[in-house]
Design an enzyme around this catalytic site. Structure first.
Site, PDB file in Angstrom:
ATOM      1  NE  ARG A 169      -5.235   9.445 -31.754  1.00 25.84           N
ATOM      2  CZ  ARG A 169      -4.828   9.276 -33.019  1.00 25.84           C
ATOM      3  NH1 ARG A 169      -3.536   9.369 -33.305  1.00 25.84           N
ATOM      4  NH2 ARG A 169      -5.690   8.993 -33.970  1.00 25.84           N
ATOM      5  CG  ASP A 452      -7.134   9.268 -39.577  1.00 33.37           C
ATOM      6  OD1 ASP A 452      -6.430   9.801 -40.457  1.00 33.37           O
ATOM      7  OD2 ASP A 452      -6.652   8.633 -38.625  1.00 33.37           O
TER       8      ASP A 452
END
Length: 538
Positions: A169, A452
């Site tokens: 990603r 995150d």
């Protein structure tokens, strides 16, 4: 060694200002830099235009033009078409693990028993130069099975014969890489991460029976998907691969993208293998895009679950859309993480993850995400029970389902409330995560959850929203700046006591608290906290 490198290739001025030792020169080769320069020259103008469109759309939403399905693309939604087929090693994705690109994580994730590992340069990664370049080296070595190493404690890490399929990603369209400028402009973080990985590994991946597979984050429209498709076509032709070799999964993690799922698949139809329910960013996006409207106040973050009406509608529409177009629907990440030292916390995490994955499997998802290797078997069990020997359940169409714009925008969550505990948790987690990010750690275990950038964004967005609209707790106490400042001070002191003065003083908590405070008390709303924090990490 910090140094500058300036080259001119095909009348393009490339300037690199960063550390070029420790193997980084093997990644930033003249040929790779030339490829990045071509990507930048061709696609940077369109990227900037799309970011301008984002701002314009947000202003219209603030003014009252709420999101809806597009009239101009209605024919695409009505037509019967399918995305292109994809390779055998992407057919069974019943459990995927995600995490940053450090060497230990890569080995453990590839060995975890998950079907797929998404190596993350985005929300789970703090984009320090060393994290980015060492991550590229680590992925290069893992693909070539040269990643074995011994840690400082003497423990040896090595890949098993059978490992997870690798996906990567890159950063979202909104981020830049300031260490590399091309013709005086910083290069897109998306193109930097994608370009280096693809250039060095695409042919090697194919030689080893896999391929260049990616996850695409933060898309807000099908036009942004179209730009990625144009990048893929050019990149494949540049290195001599057939168009369609790249396969991607798109994270539906913005409220705007949920109204354009068919169109996003259509733009990427030669390259797409699935959509993912990026739940945490999706909640953040719901708050951010509807921030000007008090009717869309959400309760405590912990009370916004996949059972909440707007989240349930989003999940069902994603499954329906994916299966109609012949691609995978992948469920969201379970943020709970086990604690091997505390059996009660461990069991709580396992029970939460099990229930979450049972709901996803029953809804029709073909697979799901976890953030910790211990949760792979826990998450896989519900999918094994539903799928059996089948690789997926794309035949489950949900044809009778009809999801409306009103369903996707329904903020009502029965039995929910805003609480003082929720305010305190948002402040506490926001500061702890930002401090971790500033130190270069983008995935942090905080209060038995894997935090995150996405989950931290929810925390600061909620506090901004509550302050802006004068929200009240369930017992009638208004959340105003005065009370917020008091709670902020108390939570900073609680963090100091919890960690000890030495750890607190050696960390970056003061900077993190100042950044958090500025984000939630200013009149305007910053699109991403990482934009300002990026200037502070190195």
């Amino acid at each position: 060694m910090h140094m500058s490198l300036t080259e001119t290739l095909n009348d393009t001025l490339i300037r690199l200002s960063a550390n070029l030792s420790g193997g980084y020169e093997e990644i930033l080769t003249p040929e790779a830099l030339a490829f990045l320069a071509e990507l930048h020259r061709r696609f940077e103008p369109a990227r900037r235009e799309l970011l301008t469109r984002r701002q314009e759309r947000e202003r219209r939403i603030d003014a009252g033009e709420l999101p809806d399905f597009l009239t101009e693309t209605a024919e695409i939604r009505r037509q019967d078409w399918q995305a292109a087929p994809y390779p055998a090693n992407l057919q069974d994705r019943r459990t995927e693990i995600t995490g940053p690109v450090d060497r230990k994580m890569i080995v453990n994730a590839l060995n975890s028993g998950a079907r797929v590992f998404m190596a993350d340069f985005e929300d789970a990664n703090s984009p320090t130069w060393d994290n980015l370049l060492q991550g590229q080296i680590n992925l290069r070595d893992a693909i070539r099975r040269q990643i074995d190493f011994t840690a400082e404690n003497g423990k040896t890490y090595a890949l098993k014969p059978q490992v997870a399929v690798l996906k990567v990603r890159p950063r979202g369209w909104h981020l830049t890489e300031r260490h590399l400028t091309i013709d005086g402009q910083p290069v897109s973080g998306s193109l930097f991460d994608f370009g280096l990985y693809f250039f060095h590994n695409a042919h090697e991946l194919l030689r080893r029976g896999s391929g260049p597979y990616f996850y695409l984050p933060k898309l807000e429209s099908h036009r942004e998907a179209r730009l990625w498709n144009e990048v893929f076509v050019f990149a494949q032709e540049y290195v001599g691969l057939p168009v369609g070799t790249i396969k991607v999964t798109v994270l539906i993690e913005t409220i705007l993208a949920s109204f354009e799922m068919d169109e996003i698949i259509y733009e990427l139809r030669d390259h797409i293998a699935g959509l993912n329910a990026g739940r945490w960013d999706y909640i953040f996006s719901f708050i951010k895009k509807l921030k000007a409207h008090p009717a869309y106040l959400l309760p405590d973050r912990s009370q916004v679950t996949m059972q909440s009406p707007f989240m349930r509608a989003y999940a069902q529409l994603l499954v329906q859309t994916c299966h109609k177009r012949g691609i995978h629907a992948i469920g969201g990440m379970a943020a709970f993480i086990p604690n091997r030292k505390d059996p009660k916390i461990n069991q709580f995490a396992f029970d939460k993850v099990k229930a979450d994955k049972e709901l996803e499997a029953a809804t029709g998802f073909d697979g799901t995400w976890v953030a910790h290797p211990d949760l792979v078997p826990v998450a896989m069990a519900p999918f094994n029970a539903v799928l059996g020997d089948r690789p997926n359940q794309k035949e489950k169409r949900l044809s009778d389902l009809s999801i409306t714009a009103r369903d996707l925008l329904n903020p009502t969550i029965p039995g929910s409330s805003i609480t003082e505990a929720g305010l305190r948790m948002n402040i506490n987690v926001g500061i702890l995560y930002i401090e971790s990010w500033l130190r270069g750690v983008g995935a942090a275990a905080i209060h038995n959850l894997m935090e995150d950038a996405a989950t931290s964004e929810i925390s600061r967005a909620q506090v901004w929203q509550w302050l802006r609209h004068g929200a009240k707790t369930y017992d009638g106490r208004p959340i105003d700046v005065s009370w917020y400042k008091q709670v902020l001070f108390e939570e900073i002191e609680a963090i100091r006591r919890s960690l000890g003065s030495e750890r607190y003083n050696q960390g970056r908590f003061r900077e993190a608290a100042r950044l958090f405070d500025g984000l939630v008390t200013q009149e305007s709303f910053d699109a991403f906290l990482t934009l300002g924090a990026y200037e502070m990490i190195e």
